[in-house]
Design a protein around this motif. Structure first.
Motif, PDB file in Angstrom:
ATOM      1  N   TYR A  15      28.994  14.540  -0.814  1.00 21.89           N
ATOM      2  CA  TYR A  15      29.757  15.284  -1.816  1.00 21.89           C
ATOM      3  C   TYR A  15      29.559  16.771  -1.572  1.00 21.89           C
ATOM      4  N   VAL A  16      30.429  17.550  -2.204  1.00 26.75           N
ATOM      5  CA  VAL A  16      30.254  18.998  -2.182  1.00 26.75           C
ATOM      6  C   VAL A  16      29.541  19.377  -3.467  1.00 26.75           C
ATOM      7  N   HIS A  20      31.749  18.379  -8.359  1.00 26.86           N
ATOM      8  CA  HIS A  20      31.840  17.327  -9.359  1.00 26.86           C
ATOM      9  C   HIS A  20      32.505  17.904 -10.599  1.00 26.86           C
ATOM     10  N   ARG A  25      33.685  12.788 -15.569  1.00 31.43           N
ATOM     11  CA  ARG A  25      32.359  12.172 -15.483  1.00 31.43           C
ATOM     12  C   ARG A  25      32.409  10.646 -15.415  1.00 31.43           C
ATOM     13  N   PHE A  39      41.936  13.704  -8.497  1.00 32.32           N
ATOM     14  CA  PHE A  39      40.667  13.568  -7.799  1.00 32.32           C
ATOM     15  C   PHE A  39      40.818  13.889  -6.316  1.00 32.32           C
ATOM     16  N   ARG A  73      16.643   7.199 -11.549  1.00 32.94           N
ATOM     17  CA  ARG A  73      16.738   8.319 -12.481  1.00 32.94           C
ATOM     18  C   ARG A  73      18.168   8.853 -12.524  1.00 32.94           C
ATOM     19  N   ASN A  74      18.439   9.754 -13.464  1.00 23.92           N
ATOM     20  CA  ASN A  74      19.762  10.367 -13.516  1.00 23.92           C
ATOM     21  C   ASN A  74      20.044  11.067 -12.196  1.00 23.92           C
ATOM     22  N   GLY A  75      21.243  10.868 -11.693  1.00 20.35           N
ATOM     23  CA  GLY A  75      21.645  11.544 -10.460  1.00 20.35           C
ATOM     24  C   GLY A  75      21.164  10.838  -9.204  1.00 20.35           C
ATOM     25  N   ALA A  76      20.599   9.635  -9.348  1.00 24.07           N
ATOM     26  CA  ALA A  76      20.041   8.920  -8.187  1.00 24.07           C
ATOM     27  C   ALA A  76      21.120   8.398  -7.244  1.00 24.07           C
ATOM     28  N   GLY A  77      22.338   8.220  -7.764  1.00 24.40           N
ATOM     29  CA  GLY A  77      23.425   7.723  -6.923  1.00 24.40           C
ATOM     30  C   GLY A  77      23.958   6.368  -7.360  1.00 24.40           C
ATOM     31  N   LYS A  78      23.535   5.890  -8.525  1.00 21.46           N
ATOM     32  CA  LYS A  78      23.921   4.544  -8.986  1.00 21.46           C
ATOM     33  C   LYS A  78      25.435   4.428  -9.179  1.00 21.46           C
ATOM     34  N   SER A  79      25.997   5.397  -9.925  1.00 24.01           N
ATOM     35  CA  SER A  79      27.440   5.322 -10.193  1.00 24.01           C
ATOM     36  C   SER A  79      28.237   5.474  -8.911  1.00 24.01           C
ATOM     37  N   THR A  80      27.751   6.331  -8.017  1.00 30.22           N
ATOM     38  CA  THR A  80      28.446   6.530  -6.748  1.00 30.22           C
ATOM     39  C   THR A  80      28.501   5.208  -5.985  1.00 30.22           C
ATOM     40  N   HIS A 217      19.756   1.573 -17.777  1.00 26.76           N
ATOM     41  CA  HIS A 217      18.478   2.239 -18.018  1.00 26.76           C
ATOM     42  C   HIS A 217      17.600   1.364 -18.909  1.00 26.76           C
TER      43      HIS A 217
HETATM   44  N1  LIG Z   1      32.689  13.782  -7.364  1.00 29.83           N
HETATM   45  C1  LIG Z   1      31.523  14.378  -7.154  1.00 29.83           C
HETATM   46  N2  LIG Z   1      31.444  15.566  -6.521  1.00 29.83           N
HETATM   47  C2  LIG Z   1      30.255  16.168  -6.289  1.00 29.83           C
HETATM   48  N3  LIG Z   1      29.060  15.660  -6.674  1.00 29.83           N
HETATM   49  C3  LIG Z   1      29.072  14.472  -7.319  1.00 29.83           C
HETATM   50  C4  LIG Z   1      30.298  13.769  -7.599  1.00 29.83           C
HETATM   51  N4  LIG Z   1      29.979  12.614  -8.250  1.00 29.83           N
HETATM   52  C5  LIG Z   1      28.622  12.599  -8.385  1.00 29.83           C
HETATM   53  N5  LIG Z   1      28.087  13.720  -7.828  1.00 29.83           N
HETATM   54  C6  LIG Z   1      26.661  14.044  -7.705  1.00 29.83           C
HETATM   55  O1  LIG Z   1      26.088  13.017  -6.905  1.00 29.83           O
HETATM   56  C7  LIG Z   1      24.766  12.694  -7.348  1.00 29.83           C
HETATM   57  C8  LIG Z   1      24.693  11.224  -7.714  1.00 29.83           C
HETATM   58  O2  LIG Z   1      25.482  11.011  -8.865  1.00 29.83           O
HETATM   59  P1  LIG Z   1      25.647   9.600  -9.592  1.00 29.83           P
HETATM   60  O3  LIG Z   1      26.596   9.806 -10.734  1.00 29.83           O
HETATM   61  O4  LIG Z   1      26.002   8.566  -8.587  1.00 29.83           O
HETATM   62  O5  LIG Z   1      24.186   9.340 -10.125  1.00 29.83           O
HETATM   63  P2  LIG Z   1      23.675   8.237 -11.185  1.00 29.83           P
HETATM   64  O6  LIG Z   1      22.464   7.621 -10.591  1.00 29.83           O
HETATM   65  O7  LIG Z   1      24.791   7.334 -11.554  1.00 29.83           O
HETATM   66  O8  LIG Z   1      23.260   9.127 -12.428  1.00 29.83           O
HETATM   67  P3  LIG Z   1      23.310   8.792 -14.036  1.00 29.83           P
HETATM   68  O9  LIG Z   1      22.218   7.795 -14.306  1.00 29.83           O
HETATM   69  O10 LIG Z   1      23.027  10.129 -14.633  1.00 29.83           O
HETATM   70  O11 LIG Z   1      24.690   8.291 -14.319  1.00 29.83           O
HETATM   71  C9  LIG Z   1      24.499  13.626  -8.532  1.00 29.83           C
HETATM   72  O12 LIG Z   1      23.824  14.764  -8.025  1.00 29.83           O
HETATM   73  C10 LIG Z   1      25.891  14.002  -9.022  1.00 29.83           C
HETATM   74  O13 LIG Z   1      25.896  15.265  -9.659  1.00 29.83           O
END
Ligand SMILES: Nc1ncnc2c1ncn2[C@@H]1O[C@H](COP(=O)(O)OP(=O)(O)OP(=O)(O)O)[C@@H](O)[C@H]1O
Length: 408
Positions: A15-16, A20, A25, A39, A73-80, A217
Motif C-alpha cells: 500500500y501507499v 488509505h 474504512r 477505489f 493487533r490493530n493494523g496487523a493486516g487482518k482486513s487486508t 478481537h
Molecule cells: N487502502 C489502503 N491504503 C493504504 N494503507 C492501507 C489501506 N488499507 C489498509 N491500509 C493500512 O494497512 C495496514 C493493515 O491494515 P488492516 O486494515 O488490514 O489491519 P487490521 O489488522 O485489519 O486492523 P484492525 O484490527 O484495526 O481492523 C494498516 O497500516 C492500514 O492503515
C-alpha cells in the motif's frame, strides 16, 4: 487429508502510506467504492519511500470443516487478508487458491443494498454467490426466522436498526450454504444472545464440512470456536497453530518483560510508576507478591484494585484493598512504595495477566497500569492426587475444594 479449501501462497500486499482513505474504512464501503470506482489507484506511482507491505509473504492452508481464527493487533493486516481472500482487492505478489463458493461477512452486511427490502436483499445476496432463485426460496424462511426481522422483511433495510441489519446479514451469509464463510468481527456487534446464536451457527457450518474463517478481537470466541488460528503482526504470520497456542503468542505481544512494568507515559496525577512481581512463576495456591511504586503530587486516600485474566482474556478474579476489603491507605507527595500480596490463587497451570489500578474507591480511577503483569502457574494439582489441572476452555482455570459425605 482433503484438499485445502483455501490456500494462500506467498501473499503480499503493498500500500501507499496515507493512501488509505479513512472514509472507506469498512469492507462494505470498500466494496461500494470498488463498484463506483472510488477505489481506483492513482495514475502516478507513489514514491518508493511511501510504500509499505500491509501483508508480507503470507502462506497457509485452510481445510474443509476447519474453523480458522485470525487475530492480531490493530493494523496487523487482518482486513487486508480477508479482502484479498474475498477478491475485493488483488495481492501485489503471491496468489490465493479457493475451492468453493465464498460468502463474506466482512464488516457485516457486505453486499446489502439500502434501498432494497430485506426480502430483496436476501435474493440479491443469493444471486451474488451464485445460487438459483429456487435454492434461495428454499432457505428463505430459515433466514428470516434466524434474523428475527419477520415484521420488517418488506421494509427497505435503510430503515433497519444496526442490530436488525446485523442479524439479517449474518443470517443470509450463514444460511446460503457457502462452502467458505468469511466473518469479520460479527461478534463485536449484536447482543449476547445473538452472538451465542452466531457462534452456534458457525460451529454447525464447520460440522457440515464447510470452512469458516473468523477475524475477531474476542479471544474467548476464537478459543471456543477455532481449532487453529493465525497471528498476524506487521503483515507477517507470527504464529500459525492450535488456537490456544496462537492466543498465548498474541498475549505475549503485550507482556511486561520479566514481571516488570514501568509506565511509559504516566499521568501527572497519582499513578503507579512501576510494578514488579517477586516471581512470575508460581504454584497452585500460592500468593503473588507485587511491589508497586506509586507517585503522587499530593496527599490522597487511595486503594489498589486488581483483576486476573486468563490466557483467553477472560476476567477470572477481582479483588481490591477497598472497596472489597475496606482498606484504603494514604499516599503522600513523591514516591510511595507498596507491597501487595494477592492470593492464595487457586489457578490451573497456564498463563495469566494481572491488571492493576490505583483508585479512590467508588469515586474515581486515578490510574490503570497500561500493560498487565504476566505470570505463569507452573504446576497445579489442586487435590494432591497427581491430577495436572491445566487451563482450558472446557475445564476453565479455577479450582475450589470439594467434599462429599455419604448419607444413608
Ligand atoms: N487502502 C489502503 N491504503 C493504504 N494503507 C492501507 C489501506 N488499507 C489498509 N491500509 C493500512 O494497512 C495496514 C493493515 O491494515 P488492516 O486494515 O488490514 O489491519 P487490521 O489488522 O485489519 O486492523 P484492525 O484490527 O484495526 O481492523 C494498516 O497500516 C492500514 O492503515
Amino acid at each position: 487429508m482433503s484438499a485445502p479449501s483455501i490456500r494462500a501462497l506467498g501473499v503480499s500486499k503493498e500500500y501507499v502510506r496515507g493512501g488509505h482513505n479513512p472514509s472507506l474504512r469498512t469492507f462494505r464501503e470498500a466494496l461500494a467504492g470498488a463498484v463506483t470506482g472510488r477505489f481506483r489507484p492513482s495514475a502516478r506511482p507513489a514514491p518508493r519511500d511511501d510504500r509499505f507491505l500491509a501483508l508480507s509473504d503470507v502462506s497457509f492452508d485452510v481445510h474443509p470443516g476447519e474453523v480458522m481464527g485470525i487475530i492480531g493487533r490493530n493494523g496487523a493486516g487482518k482486513s487486508t487478508l480477508l479482502k484479498i481472500l474475498s477478491r475485493i482487492t488483488a495481492p501485489t505478489a503471491g496468489r490465493i487458491e479457493v475451492r468453493g463458493r465464498i460468502a463474506s461477512l466482512l464488516e457485516v452486511g457486505t453486499g446489502f443494498h439500502p434501498e432494497l427490502t430485506g426480502r430483496e436483499n436476501i435474493r440479491l445476496n443469493g444471486a451474488i454467490i451464485g445460487m438459483t432463485s429456487s435454492e434461495v426460496a428454499r432457505k428463505f424462511d430459515r433466514i428470516v426466522a434466524f434474523s428475527e426481522v419477520e415484521k420488517f422483511i418488506d421494509t427497505p433495510i435503510k430503515h433497519y436498526s444496526s442490530g436488525m441489519y446485523t442479524r439479517l446479514a449474518f443470517a443470509v451469509a450463514a444460511h446460503l450454504e457457502p462452502e467458505i464463510l468469511i466473518v469479520d468481527e460479527v461478534l463485536a456487534v449484536g447482543d449476547a444472545e445473538f452472538q451465542k446464536k452466531c457462534l452456534g451457527k458457525m460451529n454447525e457450518i464447520a460440522g457440515q464440512g464447510r470452512t469458516v474463517l473468523l477475524v475477531s478481537h474476542n479471544l474467548s470466541a476464537i478459543g471456543a470456536l477455532c481449532q487453529n488460528a493465525i497471528l498476524l503482526d506487521g503483515g507477517r504470520i507470527l504464529h500459525h497453530g492450535a488456537a490456544a497456542d496462537t492466543i498465548a503468542h498474541y498475549s505475549g505481544l503485550f507482556r511486561g518483560d520479566d514481571g516488570v512494568v514501568v509506565e511509559d507515559k504516566p499521568p501527572s496525577g497519582p499513578h503507579i510508576a512501576s510494578a514488579t512481581l517477586a516471581t512470575n512463576q508460581i504454584l497452585f495456591g500460592e500468593k503473588l507478591a507485587v511491589t508497586c511504586m506509586i507517585q503522587s503530587p499530593d496527599r490522597r486516600r487511595a486503594a489498589i484494585e486488581v483483576e486476573i485474566h486468563d490466557g483467553l482474556g477472560r476476567k477470572l478474579i477481582y479483588s481490591s484493598t477497598a472497596p472489597m476489603h475496606g482498606q484504603e491507605f494514604d499516599i503522600y507527595p513523591g514516591t510511595n512504595r507498596l507491597m501487595l500480596g494477592i492470593g492464595a490463587l487457586p489457578l490451573a497451570r497456564g498463563s495469566y495477566e494481572l491488571h492493576l489500578w490505583l483508585s479512590k474507591p467508588w469515586v474515581e480511577e486515578f490510574h490503570r497500569l497500561s500493560v498487565p503483569l504476566c505470570f505463569d502457574v507452573v504446576q497445579s494439582d489442586p487435590g494432591g492426587a497427581g491430577f495436572d489441572f491445566q487451563q482450558s476452555y472446557e475445564r476453565g482455570c479455577v479450582a475450589v475444594p470439594i467434599t462429599f459425605e455419604r448419607q444413608e
